[in-house]
Design a protein around this motif. Structure first.
Motif, PDB file in Angstrom:
ATOM      1  N   GLU A  46      52.313  34.457  35.307  1.00 51.99           N
ATOM      2  CA  GLU A  46      51.302  35.484  35.031  1.00 51.99           C
ATOM      3  C   GLU A  46      52.029  36.786  34.734  1.00 51.99           C
ATOM      4  OE1 GLU A  46      50.808  38.093  37.429  1.00 51.99           O
ATOM      5  OE2 GLU A  46      49.457  39.054  36.024  1.00 51.99           O
ATOM      6  N   PHE A  47      51.435  37.668  33.952  1.00 50.91           N
ATOM      7  CA  PHE A  47      52.127  38.836  33.393  1.00 50.91           C
ATOM      8  C   PHE A  47      52.731  39.750  34.462  1.00 50.91           C
ATOM      9  CE2 PHE A  47      53.188  41.852  30.187  1.00 50.91           C
ATOM     10  CZ  PHE A  47      52.983  43.111  30.745  1.00 50.91           C
ATOM     11  N   ASN A  48      51.965  40.157  35.475  1.00 51.83           N
ATOM     12  CA  ASN A  48      52.466  41.141  36.438  1.00 51.83           C
ATOM     13  C   ASN A  48      53.706  40.636  37.166  1.00 51.83           C
ATOM     14  OD1 ASN A  48      50.560  43.065  35.844  1.00 51.83           O
ATOM     15  ND2 ASN A  48      49.157  42.425  37.462  1.00 51.83           N
ATOM     16  N   SER A  72      43.794  48.553  29.880  1.00 47.63           N
ATOM     17  CA  SER A  72      42.345  48.765  29.860  1.00 47.63           C
ATOM     18  C   SER A  72      41.611  48.094  31.023  1.00 47.63           C
ATOM     19  CB  SER A  72      41.792  48.277  28.530  1.00 47.63           C
ATOM     20  OG  SER A  72      42.174  46.925  28.300  1.00 47.63           O
ATOM     21  N   ASP A  73      42.128  46.988  31.538  1.00 50.19           N
ATOM     22  CA  ASP A  73      41.415  46.408  32.693  1.00 50.19           C
ATOM     23  C   ASP A  73      41.750  47.163  33.963  1.00 50.19           C
ATOM     24  OD1 ASP A  73      44.052  45.160  32.545  1.00 50.19           O
ATOM     25  OD2 ASP A  73      43.377  43.787  34.104  1.00 50.19           O
ATOM     26  N   ASP A  74      42.970  47.741  34.008  1.00 54.07           N
ATOM     27  CA  ASP A  74      43.311  48.618  35.130  1.00 54.07           C
ATOM     28  C   ASP A  74      42.339  49.797  35.195  1.00 54.07           C
ATOM     29  OD1 ASP A  74      45.825  47.411  33.854  1.00 54.07           O
ATOM     30  OD2 ASP A  74      46.672  48.141  35.735  1.00 54.07           O
ATOM     31  N   PRO A  98      41.037  41.189  35.092  1.00 56.11           N
ATOM     32  CA  PRO A  98      41.687  40.769  36.342  1.00 56.11           C
ATOM     33  C   PRO A  98      41.812  41.884  37.379  1.00 56.11           C
ATOM     34  CG  PRO A  98      42.937  40.017  34.423  1.00 56.11           C
ATOM     35  CD  PRO A  98      41.877  40.905  33.917  1.00 56.11           C
ATOM     36  N   ASP A  99      42.156  43.070  36.917  1.00 52.85           N
ATOM     37  CA  ASP A  99      42.348  44.161  37.881  1.00 52.85           C
ATOM     38  C   ASP A  99      41.034  44.595  38.511  1.00 52.85           C
ATOM     39  OD1 ASP A  99      44.929  45.632  35.791  1.00 52.85           O
ATOM     40  OD2 ASP A  99      44.997  44.002  37.256  1.00 52.85           O
ATOM     41  N   ALA A 100      39.958  44.510  37.754  1.00 52.96           N
ATOM     42  CA  ALA A 100      38.638  44.826  38.331  1.00 52.96           C
ATOM     43  C   ALA A 100      38.254  43.775  39.365  1.00 52.96           C
ATOM     44  CB  ALA A 100      37.591  44.893  37.221  1.00 52.96           C
TER      45      ALA A 100
HETATM   46  O1  RIB Z   1      47.901  39.122  34.023  1.00 54.49           O
HETATM   47  C1  RIB Z   1      46.946  40.148  34.085  1.00 54.49           C
HETATM   48  C2  RIB Z   1      47.567  41.409  34.590  1.00 54.49           C
HETATM   49  O2  RIB Z   1      48.582  41.847  33.684  1.00 54.49           O
HETATM   50  C3  RIB Z   1      46.573  42.583  34.654  1.00 54.49           C
HETATM   51  O3  RIB Z   1      46.962  43.442  35.683  1.00 54.49           O
HETATM   52  C4  RIB Z   1      46.739  43.265  33.330  1.00 54.49           C
HETATM   53  O4  RIB Z   1      46.387  44.643  33.374  1.00 54.49           O
HETATM   54  C5  RIB Z   1      48.226  43.130  33.148  1.00 54.49           C
HETATM   55  O5  RIB Z   1      48.849  44.155  33.897  1.00 54.49           O
END
Ligand code: RIB
Ligand code: CA
Length: 317
Positions: free
Chosen positions: A164-166, A12-14, A240-242
């Motif tokens: 961090e997740f990515n 959803s943030d993407d 974060p993506d925004a």
């Molecule tokens: O850690 C935040 C990132 O991981 C963002 O890109 C979110 O969409 C997830 O992909």
């Protein structure tokens, strides 16, 4: 007109970042490529297609990419973004379809047709980017710049205490990207928190704008809002993506950044996905970067109010 490729694991943030790019008059989105991450790549693809449709502006081609990380099993973030990655509120009914070509081949073709012009925004695990570098390193050297939402920057991790997740989803890929020599700007998770997050008033402005896509950007983040309310009783959605798209679009929102040597941990399980960010100032390392060349510019502080002002203006435009 700047030419960009967006590589996304559309959660959803993407979706908000995609909408920003599609609505911007400063960017030509040459392609959107999808990768597994927040959700399996099939869902990321549907979510990205729906976002293109709802934005009702540029209609870039969409290419499907990696359905698993380079070396490990996929770890998703459905606990944060919802089972469908978009708030589980029955929003996702795309009528558009992806192209047949694989994302990695599409990325390489576009770069070869536009040497030195393509900027890439990565807002998910960078498996596609790593595969492109492995397949055609000389072609990837023609990339103008990579802006990447990834690492915990100068702060703690969000997926483990240090990761961090990515990066955590595919740390090997992130290491390949950072060692590629492509000029890179990192937007870490640390600069995406606090006042950079949308609060209730911000969301009310979007919901009352009368713009379908602005309302969509709030509704699709419903699960993220519920996650934050349950975890810390805060009525906010951190995007974060925004923020990463904001840094690409508006470099003047960056108040401080540092040239760093970033080392990706892939061996020790407890540290897997940690990115050690060395800004050259540590006393124990006499020659700054311990003999390594800096490999990324890392954002340290952004103007949160300016970012949100421009984000909201763009979404309701
Ligand atoms: O850690 C935040 C990132 O991981 C963002 O890109 C979110 O969409 C997830 O992909
Ligand atoms: Ca993402």
């Amino acid at each position: 007109m700047r030419k960009i490729i967006i590589d996304t694991d559309t959660g959803s943030d993407d979706a908000v970042a995609l909408m920003m790019a599609l609505k911007s008059t400063d960017l030509q989105v040459e392609a959107i490529t999808t990768v597994c991450g927040n959700v399996p790549v099939e869902l990321a693809t549907k979510n990205a297609l729906m976002t293109i449709e709802v934005s009702n502006r540029q209609k870039p081609p969409l290419y499907v990419g990696a359905d698993r990380p380079l070396m490990r099993e996929l770890v998703t973030a459905v606990n944060v973004h919802g089972e469908d990655g978009m708030g589980d509120c029955n929003l996702i009914h795309p009528t558009f379809y992806p192209e047949d070509k694989h994302a990695v081949d599409a990325i390489l073709d576009i770069i070869e047709r536009n040497p030195g012009e393509i900027e890439i925004l990565t807002i998910g695990p960078v498996t596609n980017i790593a595969l492109a570098i492995l397949k055609a390193p000389e072609t990837m050297k023609m990339v103008k710049h990579i802006y990447t939402m990834g690492t915990s920057g100068f702060g703690p991790g969000n997926t483990t205490p240090v990761a961090e997740f990515n990066v955590y989803v595919d740390a090997e890929a992130y290491k390949i990207m950072l060692n590629s020599g492509i000029p890179t700007t990192i937007i870490g998770f640390d600069v995406c928190l606090g006042e950079a997050a949308l609060n209730k008033d911000d969301m009310d402005v979007l919901l009352s704008s009368g713009k379908k896509e602005a309302a969509f950007s709030v509704h699709c983040n419903r699960s993220l809002l519920e996650f934050n309310l349950q975890r810390s009783n805060e009525h906010i959605v951190d995007l974060p993506d925004a923020v990463a798209m904001g840094v690409l679009l508006w470099n003047d929102i960056v108040l401080e950044d540092k040239l760093c040597y970033c080392y990706v941990c892939t061996t020790e399980e407890a540290a897997y996905g940690q990115v050690i960010v060395n800004d050259g100032s540590k006393l124990a390392i006499s020659d700054g970067y311990a003999g390594h060349a800096p490999n990324a510019t890392v954002c340290k502080t952004i103007d949160n109010q300016l970012f949100k002002k421009r984000l909201i203006e763009l979404l309701v435009s």
